[in-house]
Design a protein around this motif. Structure first.
Motif, PDB file in Angstrom:
ATOM      1  N   ASN A  37       0.867  -1.174   0.000  1.00 21.65           N
ATOM      2  CA  ASN A  37       0.000   0.000   0.000  1.00 21.65           C
ATOM      3  C   ASN A  37       0.907   1.229   0.000  1.00 21.65           C
ATOM      4  N   PRO A  38       1.040   1.907  -1.129  1.00 22.46           N
ATOM      5  CA  PRO A  38       1.981   3.029  -1.218  1.00 22.46           C
ATOM      6  C   PRO A  38       1.669   4.183  -0.287  1.00 22.46           C
ATOM      7  N   ASN A  39       0.456   4.257   0.247  1.00 18.12           N
ATOM      8  CA  ASN A  39       0.095   5.367   1.130  1.00 18.12           C
ATOM      9  C   ASN A  39       0.922   5.397   2.412  1.00 18.12           C
ATOM     10  N   TYR A  40       1.488   4.261   2.780  1.00 14.51           N
ATOM     11  CA  TYR A  40       2.375   4.218   3.941  1.00 14.51           C
ATOM     12  C   TYR A  40       3.784   4.607   3.487  1.00 14.51           C
ATOM     13  N   ALA A  43       6.362   6.312   4.510  1.00 10.23           N
ATOM     14  CA  ALA A  43       7.577   6.213   5.310  1.00 10.23           C
ATOM     15  C   ALA A  43       8.129   4.796   5.356  1.00 10.23           C
ATOM     16  N   ALA A  44       7.266   3.808   5.134  1.00 10.49           N
ATOM     17  CA  ALA A  44       7.694   2.405   5.264  1.00 10.49           C
ATOM     18  C   ALA A  44       8.093   1.770   3.942  1.00 10.49           C
ATOM     19  N   MET A  45       7.784   2.406   2.807  1.00 14.23           N
ATOM     20  CA  MET A  45       7.866   1.716   1.529  1.00 14.23           C
ATOM     21  C   MET A  45       9.283   1.313   1.132  1.00 14.23           C
ATOM     22  N   THR A  46      10.241   2.224   1.210  1.00 13.33           N
ATOM     23  CA  THR A  46      11.605   1.887   0.783  1.00 13.33           C
ATOM     24  C   THR A  46      12.163   0.745   1.618  1.00 13.33           C
ATOM     25  N   GLU A  47      11.944   0.829   2.928  1.00 12.87           N
ATOM     26  CA  GLU A  47      12.431  -0.233   3.812  1.00 12.87           C
ATOM     27  C   GLU A  47      11.755  -1.556   3.506  1.00 12.87           C
ATOM     28  N   LEU A  48      10.459  -1.532   3.209  1.00 15.17           N
ATOM     29  CA  LEU A  48       9.746  -2.772   2.909  1.00 15.17           C
ATOM     30  C   LEU A  48      10.246  -3.395   1.614  1.00 15.17           C
ATOM     31  N   VAL A  49      10.496  -2.584   0.598  1.00 16.22           N
ATOM     32  CA  VAL A  49      11.024  -3.122  -0.660  1.00 16.22           C
ATOM     33  C   VAL A  49      12.395  -3.741  -0.423  1.00 16.22           C
ATOM     34  N   GLU A  50      13.246  -3.051   0.315  1.00 13.01           N
ATOM     35  CA  GLU A  50      14.586  -3.588   0.598  1.00 13.01           C
ATOM     36  C   GLU A  50      14.493  -4.885   1.396  1.00 13.01           C
ATOM     37  N   ARG A  51      13.605  -4.915   2.376  1.00  9.36           N
ATOM     38  CA  ARG A  51      13.431  -6.128   3.187  1.00  9.36           C
ATOM     39  C   ARG A  51      12.898  -7.269   2.332  1.00  9.36           C
ATOM     40  N   ALA A  52      11.976  -6.955   1.435  1.00 10.89           N
ATOM     41  CA  ALA A  52      11.422  -7.983   0.554  1.00 10.89           C
ATOM     42  C   ALA A  52      12.509  -8.609  -0.304  1.00 10.89           C
ATOM     43  N   VAL A  53      13.390  -7.794  -0.837  1.00  5.55           N
ATOM     44  CA  VAL A  53      14.494  -8.317  -1.658  1.00  5.55           C
ATOM     45  C   VAL A  53      15.386  -9.226  -0.817  1.00  5.55           C
ATOM     46  N   GLU A  54      15.683  -8.809   0.401  1.00  7.19           N
ATOM     47  CA  GLU A  54      16.516  -9.634   1.287  1.00  7.19           C
ATOM     48  C   GLU A  54      15.897 -11.005   1.525  1.00  7.19           C
ATOM     49  N   LEU A  91      -6.497   2.900  -2.909  1.00  5.19           N
ATOM     50  CA  LEU A  91      -6.862   4.262  -3.313  1.00  5.19           C
ATOM     51  C   LEU A  91      -5.630   5.151  -3.487  1.00  5.19           C
ATOM     52  N   ALA A  92      -4.529   4.531  -3.854  1.00  8.25           N
ATOM     53  CA  ALA A  92      -3.312   5.273  -4.166  1.00  8.25           C
ATOM     54  C   ALA A  92      -3.232   5.452  -5.679  1.00  8.25           C
ATOM     55  N   HIS A  93      -3.263   6.692  -6.144  1.00  3.99           N
ATOM     56  CA  HIS A  93      -3.243   6.933  -7.583  1.00  3.99           C
ATOM     57  C   HIS A  93      -1.941   6.387  -8.172  1.00  3.99           C
ATOM     58  N   PRO A  94      -2.018   5.665  -9.277  1.00  4.85           N
ATOM     59  CA  PRO A  94      -0.814   5.058  -9.852  1.00  4.85           C
ATOM     60  C   PRO A  94       0.285   6.055 -10.208  1.00  4.85           C
ATOM     61  N   ALA A  95      -0.101   7.278 -10.558  1.00  5.90           N
ATOM     62  CA  ALA A  95       0.907   8.276 -10.915  1.00  5.90           C
ATOM     63  C   ALA A  95       1.125   9.289  -9.804  1.00  5.90           C
ATOM     64  N   GLY A  96       0.558   9.041  -8.629  1.00  4.57           N
ATOM     65  CA  GLY A  96       0.794   9.914  -7.490  1.00  4.57           C
ATOM     66  C   GLY A  96       2.201   9.743  -6.944  1.00  4.57           C
ATOM     67  N   ASP A  97       2.632  10.705  -6.172  1.00  2.00           N
ATOM     68  CA  ASP A  97       4.008  10.683  -5.667  1.00  2.00           C
ATOM     69  C   ASP A  97       4.305   9.413  -4.874  1.00  2.00           C
ATOM     70  N   ALA A  98       3.340   8.946  -4.076  1.00  4.29           N
ATOM     71  CA  ALA A  98       3.590   7.776  -3.234  1.00  4.29           C
ATOM     72  C   ALA A  98       3.833   6.531  -4.078  1.00  4.29           C
ATOM     73  N   THR A  99       3.004   6.325  -5.101  1.00  2.00           N
ATOM     74  CA  THR A  99       3.177   5.148  -5.952  1.00  2.00           C
ATOM     75  C   THR A  99       4.432   5.261  -6.805  1.00  2.00           C
ATOM     76  N   VAL A 100       4.689   6.423  -7.337  1.00  2.82           N
ATOM     77  CA  VAL A 100       5.893   6.621  -8.149  1.00  2.82           C
ATOM     78  C   VAL A 100       7.144   6.290  -7.337  1.00  2.82           C
ATOM     79  N   ALA A 101       7.146   6.660  -6.060  1.00  4.80           N
ATOM     80  CA  ALA A 101       8.290   6.327  -5.208  1.00  4.80           C
ATOM     81  C   ALA A 101       8.466   4.822  -5.082  1.00  4.80           C
TER      82      ALA A 101
END
Length: 246
Positions: free
Chosen positions: A73-76, A78-89, A103-113
């Protein structure tokens, strides 16, 4: 090697979703499918903080059959980068995004990040793509255009009413791939192959909600050249996930 790029494994009793890993493996066996990508129905971290560990553990029960994706859920933010890194690990090989549930717009800043973090980690991103708000090919195309370095897969290749739009969007954007699950018009798969090339089309079933054997028949009944069929049924997925197709 046949790889199903879109299946679900989850045990969310509150929602009535009880689909443990052995259930999808049984359906794969019935259909003659070698491997499947698995993801939860619930989004991390909001509705299910343990979703990452659950899907990794589920795949570990059948390491030769199941490949884990993490559903975010991209709306969170603050957690997204860490979650992606943890997922890769933990061995996750892709990301699932469902804008209808988050309800996160695909081209919104949160999803783009999230897309940028996924691209940096070498993970493809599977979007739900259909007829509901925030998931049409035109909207998802804005995300693909914003992050051209990210491999973006349109699940259901536009749903019931937007398949032509999905093909047209993929024609414009070379980082877009079309996944075939639950799309009711098999002849449009042939059209997509003819216009985009077989290397841009990926087999998926959306099992267990959809029957993998039926979804597989949509591909095998088209009479495509053997090389094209092999690419769609496994080669393309293996390439995007950087896993063996042997």
């Amino acid at each position: 090697m046949i790889i199903d790029f879109h299946t679900h494994v989850d045990e969310a009793e509150a929602f009535g979703w009880i689909d443990p890993p052995e259930k999808i493996v049984g359906l794969l066996d019935e259909a003659g499918i070698d491997k499947a990508v698995i993801m939860t129905y619930t989004d991390l971290p909001g509705t299910n903080p343990g979703a990452l560990e659950y899907i990794v553990d589920a795949a570990a029960q059948f390491p030769d059959r199941l490949v884990p994706f993490v559903r975010l859920n991209p709306n969170y933010t603050a957690a997204m980068t860490e979650l992606v890194e943890r997922a890769v690990e933990l061995g996750v090989r892709g990301v699932k995004l469902h804008p209808t549930t988050t309800l996160a717009h695909p081209a919104g800043d949160a999803t783009v990040a999230v897309l940028r973090a996924s691209a940096q980690a070498g993970l493809p991103v599977l979007f739900h793509c259909g007829d509901d708000p925030y998931t049409t090919p035109q909207t998802l195309g804005l995300a693909a255009q914003a992050v051209p370095e990210c491999a973006i897969v349109f699940g259901h290749m536009g749903g019931y009413f937007h398949v032509r739009d999905a093909i047209d969007t993929a024609l414009r954007l070379p980082n877009v791939y079309l996944e075939t699950s639950a799309m009711p018009r098999p002849e449009m798969i042939r059209t997509a192959v003819g216009e985009l090339g077989a290397h841009r089309v990926i087999f998926g079933s959306d099992g267990p909600g959809c029957n993998p054997r039926l979804e597989l028949a949509k591909i095998t009944s088209l009479g495509l050249p053997a090389a094209d069929e092999q690419a769609i049924l496994g080669g393309n997925a293996a390439r995007l996930m950087e896993v063996s197709a042997a």
